[in-house]
Design an enzyme around this catalytic site. Structure first.
Site, short mmCIF file in Angstrom:
data_model
loop_
_atom_site.label_atom_id
_atom_site.label_comp_id
_atom_site.label_asym_id
_atom_site.label_seq_id
_atom_site.Cartn_x
_atom_site.Cartn_y
_atom_site.Cartn_z
N GLU A 1 -18.42 -4.03 -31.50
CA GLU A 1 -19.23 -5.13 -31.99
C GLU A 1 -18.45 -6.43 -32.23
O GLU A 1 -18.45 -6.97 -33.34
CB GLU A 1 -19.96 -4.69 -33.27
CG GLU A 1 -20.93 -3.55 -33.01
CD GLU A 1 -21.81 -3.20 -34.21
OE1 GLU A 1 -21.78 -3.94 -35.22
OE2 GLU A 1 -22.54 -2.20 -34.13
N GLU B 1 -24.18 3.16 -29.97
CA GLU B 1 -24.63 3.36 -31.35
C GLU B 1 -26.11 2.99 -31.42
O GLU B 1 -26.52 1.98 -30.85
CB GLU B 1 -23.88 2.47 -32.35
CG GLU B 1 -22.44 2.85 -32.63
CD GLU B 1 -21.83 1.95 -33.71
OE1 GLU B 1 -22.59 1.42 -34.56
OE2 GLU B 1 -20.61 1.76 -33.68
#
Length: 506
Positions: free
Chosen positions: A165, A284
């Site tokens: 991320e 995820e």
């Protein structure tokens, strides 16, 4: 209040359905794999579900003790590597039939461009390296060790994802796009230098400016002609949570709205001729991006994920639920067994309702003959059926769903088996609450929670009429029900009568 729906299955249908739910599952940082409770939970998950890969943070965090600095005999700075803990973790994974999906994080402190920018309770450094060669030397040393220790044939099956991320300031300093691109460039080239057959990808983005990031990343990779074997991203409920004390509360959104960012990512990727058809991994996903969000422990979560799993495979090779376990410390060690943790298993090895959603989907093999907003039904090569049904009660209005399934069959007798997970028969959160919400469970409390946290199993003997089997299934609010319809070839032993046995006749 109830609603009724009839599902007429046409066995001539073959509905596209890619069931990639077991490709990968998420975990907390790698070091936690050395905990006894972690191993027991993963063993439990593998026995019931059997994921192929596991992905987590912190490969290069200090607790893994991989990289060390020292002064050599001439007083110069030198580096050495220690793979003792890494081997222990991977050995435990492989012993349970699961392989690592390697995420390259976080920055070792002596390599970091800033020592003050960290994330999580455990202070993971999220800054770029001062010197990219130091970073890539470490990455290469790690990969060469793995190749030597586990063998090329095995290790080349392990995908490698560069960072986590980077479009979020919590995980990459200032969410600086260009510095991440530079990291990806150096890292991907270094990986392929060790072995060109390594599988490498990114950018593992989530949410914020995701469309801008994805397009810019692909343009950068294309223009630089960099290696890219897969594209990855994350997806969570986008609504900001309400935070009270140690806990967070989130409102679920419509499934279509939840899928929308993923659909846009797919469209962006397909717009590049160079990347059209490339594997997309959702490394995820969950209903919330916080490890203290109470939704994770509920039957509603299980029903919502059942609906998500029926559709995620349409455009993605894999999708990794975050996470399998509540052995997790991003906000510190949990205070209670039910605390809204990401895991599908609560601590003390208590399966949450969502655990069973995955166990049910694992059984969905064969040809998909029906898929709708409340059901997915498969026909096996032997013409038996398997299915998962769900009833999402978004607004907690108590609506019951009555499903009438009409299944074409060939034989004279069938056995229907149902496994039900709902708020009455498999709701360990409620039982724990009724116990008084004990923070530290006794052995007796743990045992009764485990006894309750299993599906209710029922069976029924069915004789079809006119080659059609009709099955009526009642789904309570937030229920997930798995069913099997299996042909029966009855072989009664000489002299045995089930009917007389029940009546107690002489």
């Amino acid at each position: 209040m109830s609603k009724e729906k009839r599902i007429l299955v046409n066995q001539e249908n073959e509905i596209p359905f890619h069931n990639g739910m077991d490709f990968c599952v998420g975990t907390g940082r790698m070091f936690l794999a050395l905990h006894k409770e972690y191993y027991e939970q993963l063993k439990m998950v593998q026995e019931a579900i059997g994921f192929k890969y596991i992905r987590g943070h912190g490969l290069f965090f200090s607790d893994m003790s991989i990289v060390h600095t020292y002064k050599d005999e001439l007083g110069r700075d030198a580096v050495e590597y220690n793979f003792t803990y890494l081997d222990r973790v991977i050995d435990s994974y492989l012993s349970l039939g699961i392989r690592p999906f390697l995420e390259l994080t976080f920055m070792p402190e002596h390599m970091a461009s800033s020592g003050e920018t960290t994330t999580f309770e455990w202070k993971a450094n999220i800054t770029p390296p001062k010197n990219h060669k130091e970073w890539t030397d470490m990455v290469q040393a790690t990969l060469r060790h793995l190749l030597e220790h586990y063998g090329r044939e095995e290790v080349l099956k392990w995908p490698i994802e560069v960072w986590n991320e980077p479009n979020q300031e919590d995980f990459w300093k200032d969410a600086d796009m260009q510095s991440y691109f530079k990291l990806y460039e150096h890292t991907a080239l270094a990986i392929k230098e060790v072995d060109p057959d390594f599988i490498v990808g990114g950018p593992a983005i989530s949410g914020q400016l995701d469309e801008i990031w994805m397009r810019a990343f692909l343009e950068f990779v294309r223009d630089k002609k960099l290696p890219l074997d897969f594209v990855s991203r994350h997806n969570y409920i986008p609504h900001p949570p309400d935070k009270v004390g140690r806990y967070s509360y989130v409102k679920l959104c419509d499934i279509d709205f939840w899928l929308e960012p993923l659909d846009k990512t797919k469209a962006i990727i397909e717009s590049f001729p160079e990347f059209k058809g490339i594997d997309i991994h959702i490394t995820e996903y969950s209903t919330s991006y916080l490890p203290n969000c109470t939704i994770h422990d509920t039957n509603l979560n299980a029903a919502y994920i059942a609906a998500v799993l029926s559709r995620l495979g349409d455009k993605h090779v894999s999708y990794s639920y975050w996470t399998f376990s509540d052995v997790f410390e991003e906000k510190g060690v949990p205070f209670t067994p039910f605390h809204g943790g990401f895991g599908m298993v609560a601590n003390n090895c208590i399966p949450k309702p969502t655990f069973w959603t995955f166990a049910f989907y694992k059984k969905l093999q064969g040809k998909c003959v029906h898929r709708s907003e409340e059901a997915i039904i498969m026909q096996l090569p032997n013409e038996n059926y398997r299915g998962v049904l769900w009833n999402i009660d978004f607004k907690y209005n108590g609506e019951i769903m009555e499903l009438l399934l009409q299944l074409p069959v060939k034989y004279n007798e069938y056995c229907l088996i149902t496994k039900t997970v709902d708020e009455e028969c498999c709701n360990p959160l409620k039982l724990w609450h009724d116990m008084g919400e004990p923070a530290n469970l006794s052995a007796e409390q743990t045992a009764i929670l485990k006894e309750h946290a299993v599906p209710l199993i029922k069976s029924e003997s069915i004789v079809p009429v006119n080659s059609i089997t009709e099955i009526k299934v009642t789904l309570n609010p937030n229920a997930v029900i798995y069913f099997e319809l299996n042909r029966v070839e009855r072989k009664t032993d000489r002299g045995y009568s089930y009917e007389r046995t029940l009546k107690g006749e002489l």
